[in-house]
Design a protein around this motif. Sequence first.
Motif, PDB file in Angstrom:
ATOM      1  N   TRP A  13      -1.762   6.780  10.958  1.00 25.49           N
ATOM      2  CA  TRP A  13      -2.828   6.485  10.513  1.00 25.49           C
ATOM      3  C   TRP A  13      -3.962   6.261  10.695  1.00 25.49           C
ATOM      4  O   TRP A  13      -5.086   7.028  11.064  1.00 25.49           O
ATOM      5  CB  TRP A  13      -2.498   6.255   8.683  1.00 25.49           C
ATOM      6  CG  TRP A  13      -3.490   7.104   8.481  1.00 25.49           C
ATOM      7  CD1 TRP A  13      -4.283   7.842   7.129  1.00 25.49           C
ATOM      8  CD2 TRP A  13      -5.301   5.851   7.523  1.00 25.49           C
ATOM      9  NE1 TRP A  13      -5.354   8.439   6.721  1.00 25.49           N
ATOM     10  CE2 TRP A  13      -6.277   6.861   6.381  1.00 25.49           C
ATOM     11  CE3 TRP A  13      -5.683   4.621   8.175  1.00 25.49           C
ATOM     12  CZ2 TRP A  13      -6.792   6.145   6.067  1.00 25.49           C
ATOM     13  CZ3 TRP A  13      -6.378   3.960   7.949  1.00 25.49           C
ATOM     14  CH2 TRP A  13      -8.082   5.429   6.459  1.00 25.49           C
ATOM     15  N   TYR A  37      -7.717   7.872  11.783  1.00 25.14           N
ATOM     16  CA  TYR A  37      -8.615   6.736  11.210  1.00 25.14           C
ATOM     17  C   TYR A  37      -9.748   6.548  12.631  1.00 25.14           C
ATOM     18  O   TYR A  37     -11.047   7.009  12.480  1.00 25.14           O
ATOM     19  CB  TYR A  37      -8.341   6.039  10.252  1.00 25.14           C
ATOM     20  CG  TYR A  37     -10.019   5.025  10.480  1.00 25.14           C
ATOM     21  CD1 TYR A  37     -11.155   5.590   9.334  1.00 25.14           C
ATOM     22  CD2 TYR A  37      -9.804   3.999   9.645  1.00 25.14           C
ATOM     23  CE1 TYR A  37     -12.249   5.063   8.993  1.00 25.14           C
ATOM     24  CE2 TYR A  37     -10.988   2.949   9.345  1.00 25.14           C
ATOM     25  CZ  TYR A  37     -11.734   3.986   8.258  1.00 25.14           C
ATOM     26  OH  TYR A  37     -13.293   3.310   8.322  1.00 25.14           O
ATOM     27  N   PRO A  93      -7.910  10.301   6.633  1.00 28.86           N
ATOM     28  CA  PRO A  93      -9.066   9.503   7.682  1.00 28.86           C
ATOM     29  C   PRO A  93     -10.201  10.377   8.253  1.00 28.86           C
ATOM     30  O   PRO A  93     -10.687   9.233   9.027  1.00 28.86           O
ATOM     31  CB  PRO A  93      -7.437  10.011   8.916  1.00 28.86           C
ATOM     32  CG  PRO A  93      -7.082  10.803   8.415  1.00 28.86           C
ATOM     33  CD  PRO A  93      -7.343  10.734   7.107  1.00 28.86           C
TER      34      PRO A  93
END
Length: 433
Positions: free
Chosen positions: A109, A113, A375
Motif C-alpha cells: 500500500w 501511496y 493511496p
Amino acid sequence: MITFGEAERFLGSESRVALVKADVLVLGAGIVGVSAALHLQKRGRDVILVDRHEGAGEETSYGNAGLIECASVFPYVFPYDLRQILRYALNRSAEAHYRFRDLPAFLPWLVRYFLASSPERAFRSAMAALPLIRRSLVEHEALIAEAGVPQLLRRTGWIKLFRSNATLDKGLADLERIRRYGVEADVLDDKAIAVREPNLSGTFAGAIHWPAPGFIPDPGALTKAYAALFVRRGGRFIAADARTLMQSEASWRVDGPNGALSGREAVIALGPWSDDVFRRLGYNMPLGIKRGYHLHLAPRGNAVLNHPVLDSDRGYLLAPMNRGIRLTTGAEFARRDAPPSPVQIERTLPMARELFPLGGAIDATPWMGRRPCMPDMLPVIGKAARHAGLWFDFGHQHHGLTLGPVTGRLLAEMMTGEEPLADPRPFAAERFG
C-alpha cells in the motif's frame, strides 16, 4: 456466498426471524456514516444507522485535531525529499513511525501511496477534492445549527509554527501556491506569535495563521450531537454487527439484537473496518491504515492555548479541547489491529512541554485511532459495481471530520438521483479496477 434469503428457504419457515425494515442501512456511526444518514433522511429516506457501539463517534471520529480544514487545498502526500524519506525509514521522525514487524503488511500500500504522491497525480487528486473541501465548513455549519450545538464550533483557525528559515520558506511557498485558489492566511513574526499565543515558549523563524478553518473542541461530542439530531427526526440507531451484512433477493440485511435489520439499500461507511465487509463481497480496494495517538493534559497555572498549534518541525500538534490540551501525533504505519505502540507520544511529550506549560496527564493511557486511507488520497464514494443497492462512503484519510457532512450530502444526492454538488467520478470504486 449463501444469501439470507437462500438460508431461509434451506432451513424452512421455522428459521424466520423478525425483520426491522428501512429504506437504507447505513453501516458505521462515525462522522462519515452519521452525516450520510442525516442527508438521506433529509431526502425522505427511512434510515437505520448501525454500529457495534451503543453510541456514535466512539472510534476514529473521537480522536483528531478537531479541524474542519476548508483551507487545505492539497492532500497529505508521501514525501519525495530523500532526506525526509531517510528519516522516516530510520524511524527518527515523530511525524511518522512504523512497526518493522508489520512492514510486509503495509509496504504494498505504501508503494501505491508513494506513486500517487507524484506532483502530477497529487494535483489531480487535489483538484478532484477541492469542491468538497471548499464546502466542508458550510455543510458543518448547517448541521451544527440544526443540532443546536453552536458551542462546538470555534472560529479560531489554527497556527503552524516554523523553527528554521528553511521550513518557513517552504511554508511560505506553499502559502503562495494555495493563494491561487482563494485561500488567505496571516504570516506571523515573533511579536505576532506572542500576541496570539502569549504562553508559547521557544525560538521561531515565523508562523502562519490559517483563520478560515473551523475548530471543534470535542469531535466525539459533535458526532454524537449529529446522531442525536438523526434520532430526533425519526431515525433509528441500532447496535449490531455490520460484518453480518448479506444480500437477500431485493434487500440487504444485518443481524440485529432482536432479529434481522433490512434495507433496500446499504451504505458501507465503516472507516478502517470497511474492508471487513467489502472484501467478503468480492471487492479488492486498497484500503490502508494510518494509526494516530492523542493524550489530554492539563495546562499549568492559568496558561491558555487560544488556537490549535502545529509544531511543524517537530511533528506534533496541541489543541485546546474541552477535556484539556490534546497532544496529537502524526501517522503510524502498522497493522490495523496490532497492539498500541505510542512511541510518538513519548517522543513528542517532552517537546510539547517545552512549547507550552503542560501539567499532568488527564488520560490514564494514550488513545489510539485508525485513519482509513486510500493511496490516491481520495475517499471512495458511490455505487458498488456488482451489487444492486450497495454503496460506499469511506477512506477519508486525515479529513474524516472535515469531509463527513459534505460527502454525506454528495452520496445522498447520488442515491436519490439529485444533481451532485461535485463530480463524483474521481471517487468511484472502479478507479481501482
